[in-house]
Design a protein around this motif. Structure first.
Motif: not given
Length: 392
Positions: A151-154, A157-161, A197-200
């Motif tokens: 589980n490295s989803l979060h 996702l932030v890195a991908r955004w 996305a906002a976190e990114a």
């Protein structure tokens, strides 16, 4: 791989609600008995070598799927995917531009001994994301703090955004879901994606897809403030978008309005992909034989609507038995036709059958969610159960 039972946390309902789980349509257990959708009274245990092998399988399957899209575009096999002819040029252009993609979920059959087998790929509107990313991680920390989890989803996702943000045509990214979804699952999934996305560092705006406007003078989509929409993340299937005038606007507005997931994912989110993969990689250990519109040499098979969802209108044919599920798809699969795949039943653990949902973010494997059912078909009555990897 094994299934274990353990007492649920005393305050588990309150905990998952605080973490955003506001939809809880009950699952179905043995004999159709009601069962919590989030069921932490059981979980699955994997050894690290199993997870590493699954991660490699997922990334290999992803690369094979991208090759399949290229094959479909190059050979113009759009008709096999029941895509309307007016959309073909747009799908091809989206692929050739490399319109950015975010995530997907492979549904796999895995029993801990033989290679994982691809059942289908939810590449356009995958859900169970909050459960896989946030809920089961907090369960792990509360109950098995020294163990690990796939589980490295979060983080991914932030890195991908952040990567996608570099290519956005404007400063804002809109997030849409359908207000017609009565469960609230789509809204919560979209809100979670918006949070990552906002976190990114992206500027985000949320609105229901029904509230999207079309400015004929600008020839652009606009939001409720009548501001042009430069980029749009939708949790709404392309096969639905492409059924009416709205879809023609969406295709024509590309790439001035950037859609995520991209239009080329209409190929990957279609079960015709299973047959094309088998044509391209016959005998591959991670694939099951699959054919378009007829069972071919198969005597035991699962018949699926090309555009089916949530286990609807599935037929399972095996010696002396035929199992069917209900649904909204008519005799030609709601206009899309059928795909026939070898019947390889999910393994059974204590009378239940787990389907592994292995996540990809960008082009990297990112995590695992498990849905468990008492029947042969993983449908909307399946329960979500967590997993862990014991400390070495």
């Amino acid at each position: 791989m094994r299934r274990e039972t353990s007492p649920p946390r005393p305050d588990w309902k309150q905990r998952i609600t605080e973490q955003g789980m506001v939809f809880d349509t009950p699952g179905r257990g043995q004999g159709g008995a009601a069962r919590p959708y989030w069921d932490e009274s059981v979980h699955y245990v994997f050894e690290m070598n199993e997870v590493l092998a699954l991660e490699a399988d997922v990334e290999l399957l992803h690369s094979m799927c991208l090759e399949a899209v290229d094959h479909v575009v190059t050979t113009e096999r759009f008709r096999d995917f029941a895509l309307p002819e007016w959309s073909w040029e747009g799908v091809a252009a989206s692929w050739k531009r490399s319109d950015p993609h975010l995530y997907g979920r492979f549904d796999l059959r895995y029993d801990g001994s033989s290679p994982a087998k691809l059942l289908e790929y939810n590449a356009d509107t995958p859900t169970t994301l909050l459960e896989a990313s946030i809920l089961q991680w907090h369960w792990l920390k509360d109950t098995h703090d020294s163990d690990d989890q796939w589980n490295s989803l979060h983080e991914k996702l932030v890195a991908r955004w952040a990567e996608i943000g570099e290519s956005l045509p404007g400063s804002e990214l809109h997030f849409t879901w359908s207000s017609a979804d009565s469960t609230g699952e789509d809204h919560i999934t979209t809100a979670y994606l918006q949070e990552t996305a906002a976190e990114a560092g992206l500027d985000t705006v949320g609105l229901a897809i029904e509230d999207l406007g079309w400015d004929a003078a600008l020839d652009r989509f606009v939001d409720l403030a009548e501001a042009p929409i430069a980029a749009l993340m939708k949790l709404y299937p392309w096969e639905w978008v492409l059924t009416d005038e709205f879809g023609k606007h969406a295709v024509r507005s590309l790439p001035e309005t950037l859609w995520i997931e991209p239009l080329w994912k209409s190929v990957l989110s279609n079960k015709a992909l299973l047959a094309v993969l088998w044509e391209m990689y016959p005998g591959h250990p991670n694939l099951l034989p699959a054919y378009l519109d007829q069972p071919g040499i198969l005597t035991e098979y699962v018949r699926k609507p090309r555009l089916g969802r949530e286990g609807a209108n599935i037929s399972i044919v095996s010696p002396g038995s035929e199992v069917q599920t209900g649904g909204v798809y008519d005799e030609d699969g709601m206009g899309g036709g059928w795909v026939y795949q070898l019947f390889d039943p999910l393994p059974e653990f204590d009378g239940f059958r787990p389907a592994l949902g292995a996540w990809i973010v960008g082009d990297e494997s990112a995590g695992l969610g498990i849905r468990e059912t008492a029947g042969l078909v993983t449908d909307d009555g399946a329960a979500f159960v967590p997993h862990r990897i014991p400390e070495a």
